[in-house]
Design a protein around this motif. Structure first.
Motif, short mmCIF file in Angstrom:
data_model
loop_
_atom_site.label_atom_id
_atom_site.label_comp_id
_atom_site.label_asym_id
_atom_site.label_seq_id
_atom_site.Cartn_x
_atom_site.Cartn_y
_atom_site.Cartn_z
N ASN A 206 33.16 -29.16 24.04
CA ASN A 206 31.71 -29.28 24.08
C ASN A 206 31.21 -29.83 22.74
OD1 ASN A 206 29.05 -29.11 24.71
ND2 ASN A 206 28.96 -26.90 24.74
N ARG A 207 30.63 -31.01 22.77
CA ARG A 207 30.14 -31.64 21.55
C ARG A 207 28.68 -31.29 21.34
NH1 ARG A 207 32.89 -37.53 20.97
NH2 ARG A 207 34.96 -36.86 21.51
N LYS A 208 28.35 -31.03 20.09
CA LYS A 208 26.97 -30.73 19.74
C LYS A 208 26.49 -31.75 18.73
CE LYS A 208 27.34 -25.80 20.47
NZ LYS A 208 27.10 -24.47 19.92
N ARG A 209 25.22 -32.04 18.77
CA ARG A 209 24.64 -32.96 17.80
C ARG A 209 24.55 -32.30 16.44
NH1 ARG A 209 19.12 -34.65 18.62
NH2 ARG A 209 18.84 -33.06 20.16
N ILE A 210 24.65 -33.10 15.40
CA ILE A 210 24.48 -32.57 14.05
C ILE A 210 23.21 -33.09 13.40
CG2 ILE A 210 26.93 -32.17 13.66
CD1 ILE A 210 26.98 -34.75 12.02
N CYS A 211 22.59 -34.09 14.00
CA CYS A 211 21.38 -34.68 13.44
C CYS A 211 20.16 -34.17 14.19
CB CYS A 211 21.41 -36.20 13.53
SG CYS A 211 22.76 -36.91 12.60
N ILE A 212 19.05 -34.08 13.49
CA ILE A 212 17.80 -33.67 14.13
C ILE A 212 16.82 -34.83 14.08
CG2 ILE A 212 16.79 -32.68 12.03
CD1 ILE A 212 15.83 -30.36 14.01
N TYR A 213 16.02 -34.94 15.11
CA TYR A 213 15.07 -36.04 15.23
C TYR A 213 13.65 -35.49 15.33
CZ TYR A 213 19.32 -38.57 16.31
OH TYR A 213 20.57 -39.10 16.24
N ALA A 214 12.67 -36.36 15.17
CA ALA A 214 11.26 -35.96 15.20
C ALA A 214 10.90 -35.30 16.52
CB ALA A 214 10.37 -37.17 14.95
N LYS A 215 11.46 -35.78 17.60
CA LYS A 215 11.17 -35.19 18.92
C LYS A 215 11.68 -33.75 18.99
CE LYS A 215 9.65 -35.96 23.12
NZ LYS A 215 8.28 -36.33 23.41
N ASP A 216 12.82 -33.47 18.36
CA ASP A 216 13.35 -32.11 18.31
C ASP A 216 12.39 -31.20 17.54
OD1 ASP A 216 15.72 -32.93 19.63
OD2 ASP A 216 16.61 -33.50 17.71
N ILE A 217 11.89 -31.69 16.42
CA ILE A 217 10.97 -30.91 15.60
C ILE A 217 9.69 -30.64 16.38
CG2 ILE A 217 9.56 -30.92 13.50
CD1 ILE A 217 11.88 -32.50 12.18
N GLN A 218 9.27 -31.61 17.18
CA GLN A 218 8.09 -31.43 18.02
C GLN A 218 8.31 -30.28 19.01
OE1 GLN A 218 7.21 -34.78 20.52
NE2 GLN A 218 5.24 -33.98 21.15
N LEU A 219 9.47 -30.24 19.63
CA LEU A 219 9.77 -29.17 20.58
C LEU A 219 9.85 -27.80 19.91
CD1 LEU A 219 12.53 -30.93 22.73
CD2 LEU A 219 10.20 -30.37 23.43
N ILE A 220 10.44 -27.75 18.73
CA ILE A 220 10.63 -26.49 18.03
C ILE A 220 9.32 -25.94 17.48
CG2 ILE A 220 11.70 -25.43 15.99
CD1 ILE A 220 14.04 -27.48 16.44
N THR A 221 8.51 -26.80 16.87
CA THR A 221 7.30 -26.34 16.18
C THR A 221 6.04 -26.38 17.04
OG1 THR A 221 6.79 -28.54 15.32
CG2 THR A 221 8.18 -27.11 13.95
N GLY A 222 6.05 -27.19 18.08
CA GLY A 222 4.85 -27.35 18.90
C GLY A 222 3.84 -28.30 18.27
N ARG A 223 4.22 -28.95 17.20
CA ARG A 223 3.35 -29.92 16.53
C ARG A 223 3.63 -31.31 17.09
NH1 ARG A 223 1.89 -28.10 11.15
NH2 ARG A 223 0.49 -29.88 11.22
N SER A 224 2.94 -32.31 16.57
CA SER A 224 3.09 -33.67 17.10
C SER A 224 4.39 -34.31 16.61
CB SER A 224 1.90 -34.53 16.64
OG SER A 224 1.95 -34.73 15.24
N GLU A 225 4.77 -35.39 17.30
CA GLU A 225 5.96 -36.13 16.88
C GLU A 225 5.73 -36.80 15.52
OE1 GLU A 225 9.13 -39.43 18.58
OE2 GLU A 225 7.46 -38.81 19.84
N ARG A 226 4.51 -37.19 15.28
CA ARG A 226 4.18 -37.78 13.97
C ARG A 226 4.41 -36.76 12.85
NH1 ARG A 226 -1.13 -41.28 12.36
NH2 ARG A 226 -0.66 -41.40 10.16
#
Length: 64
Positions: free
Chosen positions: A2-22
């Motif tokens: 099972n491979r997992k990502r090691i990089c995080i993207y703006a869209k991920d931060i949006q999902l985690i924080t509930g803030r905008s992609e910007r």
């Protein structure tokens, strides 16, 4: 295996924080500046976890 990502993207931060992609893009840039990374370099999930104070396990639940 099972491979997992090691990089995080703006869209991920949006999902985690509930803030905008910007906001996510701006936060990634701030982390890069803090870690003396260049613009083209990626931010890892571990680096984001340390910077934000959010536990790695919580972040992985949102990403995977």
């Amino acid at each position: 295996m099972n491979r997992k990502r090691i990089c995080i993207y703006a869209k991920d931060i949006q999902l985690i924080t509930g803030r905008s992609e910007r906001y996510g893009r701006k936060l990634l840039q701030t982390i890069r500046e803090t870690l003396d990374k260049e613009r083209h370099q990626f931010v890892t999930i571990h680096e984001f976890s340390e910077y934000s104070g959010i536990e790695l396990e919580v972040i992985e639940q949102y990403i995977n």
